[in-house]
Design an enzyme around this catalytic site. Structure first.
Site, PDB file in Angstrom:
ATOM      1  N   ALA A 131       0.632  -1.051  -0.034  1.00 36.02           N
ATOM      2  CA  ALA A 131      -0.208  -0.039   0.076  1.00 36.02           C
ATOM      3  C   ALA A 131       0.951   1.114   0.132  1.00 36.02           C
ATOM      4  CB  ALA A 131      -0.801  -0.071   1.177  1.00 36.02           C
ATOM      5  N   ASN A 199       1.912  -2.930   8.623  1.00 33.73           N
ATOM      6  CA  ASN A 199       2.963  -3.682   7.630  1.00 33.73           C
ATOM      7  C   ASN A 199       3.737  -2.611   6.834  1.00 33.73           C
ATOM      8  OD1 ASN A 199       2.707  -6.289   8.607  1.00 33.73           O
ATOM      9  ND2 ASN A 199       0.850  -6.467   7.942  1.00 33.73           N
ATOM     10  N   HIS A 229      -1.163   7.692   3.311  1.00 36.33           N
ATOM     11  CA  HIS A 229       0.213   7.661   4.007  1.00 36.33           C
ATOM     12  C   HIS A 229       1.003   8.726   3.402  1.00 36.33           C
ATOM     13  CE1 HIS A 229      -0.840   3.578   5.337  1.00 36.33           C
ATOM     14  NE2 HIS A 229      -1.267   3.278   4.397  1.00 36.33           N
TER      15      HIS A 229
END
EC number: 1.4.1.21
Length: 277
Positions: A131, A199, A229
């Site tokens: 991601a 993760n 993010h």
């Protein structure tokens, strides 16, 4: 552009999928539909009967077996399971000199001996981009000197509810009305406190300056519907920042792009032209 090399010289990679949640099911489906250079060889899931039902629509029937039975059936295993199962899934493949694609990157920090097993037996652990954006740039910068790496993650409330760190620290977020910072620390700490969520931060730290020097903030934001993010890197070769908004999969803790990242990784393994390091 990713046409497969001569099939006779390079038979398809036999791929096993360990775990059949939202990510594992998507990977299995794409492999069944046809991914150049790869074929679905086996699947493992906690509920084998339910897994067989989920796979009943596939064109090619594949065995649903226990984790311990995967290694003889495949060249590569994709770990899509709860983090605590990583050693059970990975060790047999690594001891056989094979490849393990790991999504539970945080578990690597608790089982660093797996890296030594891979080194000793000629196996390989691959942590796909998942991601996160820009891991290639971070790994390139790490060949020089990286001064700092900072990551700020903002998630919808339902993507964080139940995380061990929140439970242990009595942090209640179910009814918040504005964003709150729920964590400020390192990816190593986050891997323990948010094992199903971060993760991505561990992958960033492994690509760069490590899980103890990378800094991480986690925010719960009731206005968000996507996991976001932002990464800020300062190095002797470049300073850069990147941000990404990930659309959640059926599992709100995991973005849709995670499965696609694994598929792209598998595609590269047999492609005659590979873009990106």
């Amino acid at each position: 552009m990713s046409t497969v090399l001569n099939a006779a010289a390079h038979p398809p990679l036999r791929v096993a999928v360990a775990g059949l949640g939202a990510v594992g099911q998507k990977i299995a489906q794409v492999l069944d539909e046809g991914l150049p250079g790869c074929k679905l060889a086996a699947v493992s899931a906690n509920d084998r009967q339910r897994a067989e039902e989920r796979l009943s629509h596939l064109k090619q029937r594949v065995p649903v077996v226990a984790i311990e039975e995967l290694e003889p059936l495949a060249d590569v295993v994709v770990e899509c399971a709860p983090a605590q199962l990583l050693p059970t899934i990975a060790e047999p493949f690594l001891k056989a000199g094979k490849t393990v694609i790991v999504l539970s990157a945080g578990a690597i920090l608790s089982h660093e001996a797996l890296v030594e097993v891979a080194r000793e037996h000629g196996g390989q652990i691959i942590v796909p981009t998942g991601a996160l954006i820009g891991l290639d740039a971070v790994t390139a910068a790490a060949e020089g000197t990286i001064h700092s790496v900072r990551m700020i993650t903002r998630k919808p409330v339902k993507g964080l509810v139940g995380a061990p760190y929140l439970v242990q620290n009595n942090i209640e977020i179910e009814h918040i009305r504005e964003p709150i910072r729920v964590f400020n620390g390192t990816p190593r700490e986050a891997a323990i406190g948010f094992p199903a969520n971060l993760n991505v931060a561990v992958a960033l730290s492994l690509a760069g300056i490590g899980p103890d020097r990378t800094t991480l903030e986690i925010w719960a934001d009731p206005s968000l519907k996507r996991n976001t993010h932002r990464i800020e890197v300062d190095s002797d070769s470049a300073s850069f920042s990147m941000s990404i908004e990930n659309i959640p999969s059926d599992n709100p803790k995991t973005g849709r792009i995670t499965a696609l990242s694994v598929i792209a990784c598998l595609r590269k393994m047999r492609a005659p032209l590979r873009v990106g390091s």
